[in-house]
Design a protein around this motif. Structure first.
Motif, short mmCIF file in Angstrom:
data_model
loop_
_atom_site.label_atom_id
_atom_site.label_comp_id
_atom_site.label_asym_id
_atom_site.label_seq_id
_atom_site.Cartn_x
_atom_site.Cartn_y
_atom_site.Cartn_z
N GLU A 29 0.69 -1.36 0.19
CA GLU A 29 0.12 -0.58 -0.24
C GLU A 29 0.92 0.97 0.13
O GLU A 29 1.96 1.09 0.10
CB GLU A 29 -0.92 0.17 1.77
N TYR A 56 -8.87 -12.22 6.62
CA TYR A 56 -7.20 -13.42 5.58
C TYR A 56 -8.57 -15.08 5.68
O TYR A 56 -9.63 -15.31 6.87
CB TYR A 56 -6.15 -13.56 6.46
N MET A 66 -7.11 -8.06 -2.88
CA MET A 66 -5.75 -7.96 -3.55
C MET A 66 -5.58 -9.50 -3.60
O MET A 66 -5.26 -10.42 -2.81
CB MET A 66 -4.95 -7.52 -2.45
N GLN A 67 -3.70 -9.36 -4.43
CA GLN A 67 -3.23 -10.97 -4.51
C GLN A 67 -2.69 -10.73 -3.13
O GLN A 67 -2.12 -9.64 -2.50
CB GLN A 67 -2.34 -10.99 -5.37
N GLU A 122 -6.70 2.14 7.71
CA GLU A 122 -5.56 2.58 7.93
C GLU A 122 -4.97 2.66 9.49
O GLU A 122 -6.31 2.18 10.52
CB GLU A 122 -5.53 3.61 7.38
N GLY A 123 -4.04 2.36 9.79
CA GLY A 123 -3.57 1.84 10.78
C GLY A 123 -3.95 0.43 11.52
O GLY A 123 -3.28 0.15 12.65
N GLY A 124 -3.78 -0.44 10.25
CA GLY A 124 -3.51 -1.91 10.46
C GLY A 124 -4.34 -2.83 11.08
O GLY A 124 -5.51 -2.02 12.39
N LYS A 134 -7.50 2.43 -0.31
CA LYS A 134 -6.73 1.65 -0.94
C LYS A 134 -8.04 0.98 -1.89
O LYS A 134 -7.66 1.10 -3.27
CB LYS A 134 -7.19 0.14 0.10
N ILE A 181 1.39 -11.56 -0.56
CA ILE A 181 2.33 -11.96 -1.07
C ILE A 181 2.31 -12.95 -0.25
O ILE A 181 2.42 -12.99 1.05
CB ILE A 181 2.86 -10.14 -1.26
N GLU A 239 -1.94 -9.44 9.76
CA GLU A 239 -1.24 -8.66 10.22
C GLU A 239 0.14 -8.24 10.74
O GLU A 239 0.99 -8.44 10.79
CB GLU A 239 -2.17 -7.58 11.00
N LYS A 295 6.71 -9.34 11.33
CA LYS A 295 6.83 -10.34 12.35
C LYS A 295 6.82 -11.39 12.40
O LYS A 295 6.97 -12.14 11.12
CB LYS A 295 5.10 -9.86 11.64
N ASN A 337 -7.78 -5.41 8.04
CA ASN A 337 -8.34 -6.41 6.69
C ASN A 337 -8.63 -7.98 6.87
O ASN A 337 -8.68 -8.21 8.00
CB ASN A 337 -6.85 -7.10 6.03
N GLU A 356 8.36 -6.82 5.69
CA GLU A 356 7.73 -6.10 4.65
C GLU A 356 8.40 -3.98 5.07
O GLU A 356 8.97 -4.38 6.04
CB GLU A 356 6.24 -5.46 5.23
N LYS A 391 -9.70 -5.76 1.74
CA LYS A 391 -9.08 -4.61 2.78
C LYS A 391 -10.24 -3.08 2.42
O LYS A 391 -10.73 -3.61 1.90
CB LYS A 391 -8.41 -4.17 2.00
P1 ADP Z 1 -3.07 -0.69 7.06
O1 ADP Z 1 -3.27 0.23 5.82
O2 ADP Z 1 -4.25 -1.25 7.56
O3 ADP Z 1 -1.43 -0.17 7.45
P2 ADP Z 1 -2.17 -2.57 4.41
O4 ADP Z 1 -2.99 -2.70 3.53
O5 ADP Z 1 -1.01 -2.38 4.63
O6 ADP Z 1 -3.13 -1.60 5.89
O7 ADP Z 1 -2.40 -3.55 5.48
C1 ADP Z 1 -2.29 -4.18 7.17
C2 ADP Z 1 -1.38 -5.37 7.02
O8 ADP Z 1 -1.44 -6.22 6.22
C3 ADP Z 1 0.38 -6.13 6.11
O9 ADP Z 1 1.72 -4.47 7.26
C4 ADP Z 1 0.60 -7.25 5.67
O10 ADP Z 1 1.34 -7.36 6.77
C5 ADP Z 1 -0.42 -7.24 5.43
N1 ADP Z 1 -0.42 -7.08 4.64
C6 ADP Z 1 -1.71 -5.98 4.00
N2 ADP Z 1 -1.53 -6.61 2.20
C7 ADP Z 1 -1.30 -7.82 2.20
C8 ADP Z 1 -1.27 -8.64 1.03
N3 ADP Z 1 -1.65 -8.64 -0.57
N4 ADP Z 1 -0.40 -10.09 1.38
C9 ADP Z 1 0.23 -10.07 1.95
N5 ADP Z 1 -0.02 -9.27 3.43
C10 ADP Z 1 -0.55 -8.05 3.78
#
Ligand code: ADP
Ligand code: MG
Ligand code: MG
Length: 538
Positions: free
Chosen positions: A169, A398, A423-424, A391-393, A333, A426, A522, A516, A396, A449, A387
């Motif tokens: 992001e 899973y 989102m795919q 923001e802020g973790g 997002k 990763i 997350e 992590k 999401n 990350e 997603k």
């Molecule tokens: P935020 O804005 O809340 O930080 P993120 O998109 O960064 O949102 O998602 C939070 C966390 O989720 C990321 O720091 C990562 O660890 C995990 N994450 C997000 N998107 C992906 C992805 N496409 N594949 C794997 N892990 C992901």
């Protein structure tokens, strides 16, 4: 600091860790070979260094730690040693920084694109809807941000299978840990200077990190452009903030650049703020040149109408907002997903080379209206992340929850699907890492990350769009007028100035590695999932 409880816990499944190393390619060091005694010594030094150098967060066990600096402090969660990262990908991530800065600036200027892209989301997501309402009001006022400041962090993971650096992001609001991230780099360099020979590691392989200084410089330059020596820089903060030291590191601004900073919550800004007819924003009677948001990115930051009033008032003012409402929306997002659609980048960037570089780091991103993808995600939810616009973790979705949520949305047939993107997922390589939290060091399988900070400052010189100059009358004035300053050639006595813009800063500014435990979905450090880390170039 709870160094008394220091305990290098050996986790179960060491064999699995060995496999992890093999899968990840060549490890920088056989960390199993390091004896416990040496690890304990390094951990002890790391904890001392952190305490002495302000690598600190508020301790959640102390009630006052989020309110009062200097009480209830604990070292930030950290990796004991830097994580290896291939130099070519590091260079790639750095190169992307100024291109993303430029993209976001251009997207922010296209009010219609932002409103249209988020129109469906607006109907079902109350928080995004409020942000869009403010944005609409600003568009109606035909107000232009003459000075635009972005302090960003673009996050990436290195996908193990495809060997691609893929963007997670792009953060345009409240990009945290520039301050503490720099300190982790310094800590790791110090540890490798002291123990590098024992570990077979060279401290010079850790790239320097000047994120704090560069962010402070960008804030100070914005303040200078505002051109009111009596004005302050205001940091918008949450009522309780255990990550306050990271923020205070940026406020060294005051010392380095002679810029006074104040910290205010949105509620305080509502009660003390005043907008003058000329656009000047006063808080407690003081003019504000720069508003730097370290709050205001989550619904919880707006418990009442008072906070929304404050946000609107600041947006209507001439103060430089970091971010402006347009920058904030450009970092959502949903916009990330819209930008990944074919031919959208081309609307904003002319350079084919730049668009190709950006596209290369885009992971698969889809809207939920794409029925083929939702079908796939229901069949194989482990390959996707769902997603919301948050923001802020910790927001999401899973695994099986993706499937359940998608099935529920399908059944209800509501428009709530517009609140999310798909989102795919990763999958970075897993490697064994020593993680230290609360004075306790444990070894675990971890993934990382990489976040690359960037600063962007641009000024629109639109105050004078056209004027006539009589050179004979100029002689009467006791000063020299620098014609080139207005973008004129000076060849003709009558000259027209174009609507000129100038980029004052567009730089990559250091980095943050977050590591992590691989089983955690997350990545939030503050939320307790990840630790701060730096990189060791391989
Ligand atoms: P935020 O804005 O809340 O930080 P993120 O998109 O960064 O949102 O998602 C939070 C966390 O989720 C990321 O720091 C990562 O660890 C995990 N994450 C997000 N998107 C992906 C992805 N496409 N594949 C794997 N892990 C992901
Ligand atoms: Mg984010
Ligand atoms: Mg994130």
């Amino acid at each position: 600091l709870k160094i008394g409880t220091l305990n290098c816990a050996r986790v179960a499944g060491e064999m699995e860790i060995e496999k992890g190393i093999a899968a990840a390619g060549k490890p920088i060091v056989d960390r199993h070979g390091i004896d416990d005694g040496l690890i304990q010594k390094i951990v002890y030094d790391a904890l001392v260094w952190s305490s002495l150098h302000g690598l600190l967060v508020g301790d959640r066990n102390d009630q006052r730690s989020g309110k009062l600096p200097g009480v209830g402090m604990v070292h930030a969660p950290i990796a004991l040693l830097p994580t290896s990262f291939p130099e070519s990908y590091w260079k790639q991530a750095c190169e992307l920084a100024p291109i993303f800065n430029e993209l976001i600036d251009r997207v922010s200027l296209d009010g219609k694109f932002l409103q249209d892209s988020l129109a469906r989301t607006k109907k079902v997501d109350a928080f995004t809807s409020r942000l869009l309402d403010i944005h609409s009001k600003i568009l109606e006022m035909n107000k232009k941000e003459e000075i635009r400041l972005g302090l960003h962090r673009s996050d990436y993971m290195l996908d193990e299978k495809t060997k691609l650096l893929l963007q997670i992001e792009f953060n345009t609001i409240s990009s945290s840990f520039a301050g503490l991230g720099c300190l982790v780099t310094d800590l790791h360099r110090t540890l490798l200077n002291d123990y590098g020979e024992d570990l077979g590691l060279d401290s010079k392989r850790i790239p320097g990190n000047t994120a704090t200084g560069q962010f402070a410089e960008a804030l100070a330059k914005a303040w200078t452009e505002y051109n009111n020596p009596r004005a302050v820089a205001m940091i918008v903060v949450q009522t309780e903030e255990r990550n306050m030291y990271d923020q205070h590191w940026l406020c060294t601004l005051g010392i380095t650049y002679n810029v006074r900073t104040i910290r205010k919550t949105l509620a305080e800004i509502d009660s003390e703020g005043q907008l003058l007819p000329d656009g000047t924003f006063l808080v407690g009677g003081q003019a504000v040149a720069v508003v730097y948001f370290r709050a205001g990115y989550a619904p919880i930051d707006y418990p009442s109408e008072s906070e929304w009033r404050a946000r609107l008032l600041m947006e209507q003012s001439s103060a430089i907002k970091c971010p402006s409402i347009s920058y904030h929306l450009a970092g959502t997002k949903k916009i990330q997903q819209e930008l990944a659609k074919p031919n959208v980048l081309e609307r904003f960037l002319e350079s084919k080379e730049d668009t190709a570089k950006l596209r290369k780091c885009f992971a698969g991103l889809w809207s939920l209206v794409d029925s083929d993808i939702t079908k796939k995600a229901i069949e194989k939810p482990e390959l996707f992340v769902m997603k919301p616009q948050r923001e802020g973790g910790g927001n999401n979705i899973y695994g099986d929850d993706v499937k359940e949520t998608l099935l529920r949305l399908q059944k209800e047939g509501s428009e709530e699907d517009a609140a999310y993107i798909l989102m795919q997922r990763i999958f970075p390589a897993v490697s064994p890492t020593f993680l230290i939290r609360d004075g306790i060091c444990r070894k675990d399988h971890a993934i990382s990350e990489l976040g690359v900070y960037s600063a962007y400052l641009r000024k629109m010189k639109s105050l004078v769009t056209s004027f006539e100059m009589d050179f004979t009358s100029l002689k009467l004035y006791p000063f020299t007028l620098n014609i080139s300053h207005f973008g004129c050639t000076g060849e003709s006595p009558v000259c027209t100035c174009r609507n000129k813009e100038s980029v004052i800063m567009n730089d990559q500014c250091g980095y943050l590695m977050r590591t992590k435990v691989s089983s955690s979905n997350e990545g939030g450090v503050a939320a307790g999932f990840a630790v701060l880390d730096s990189i060791y170039l391989t």
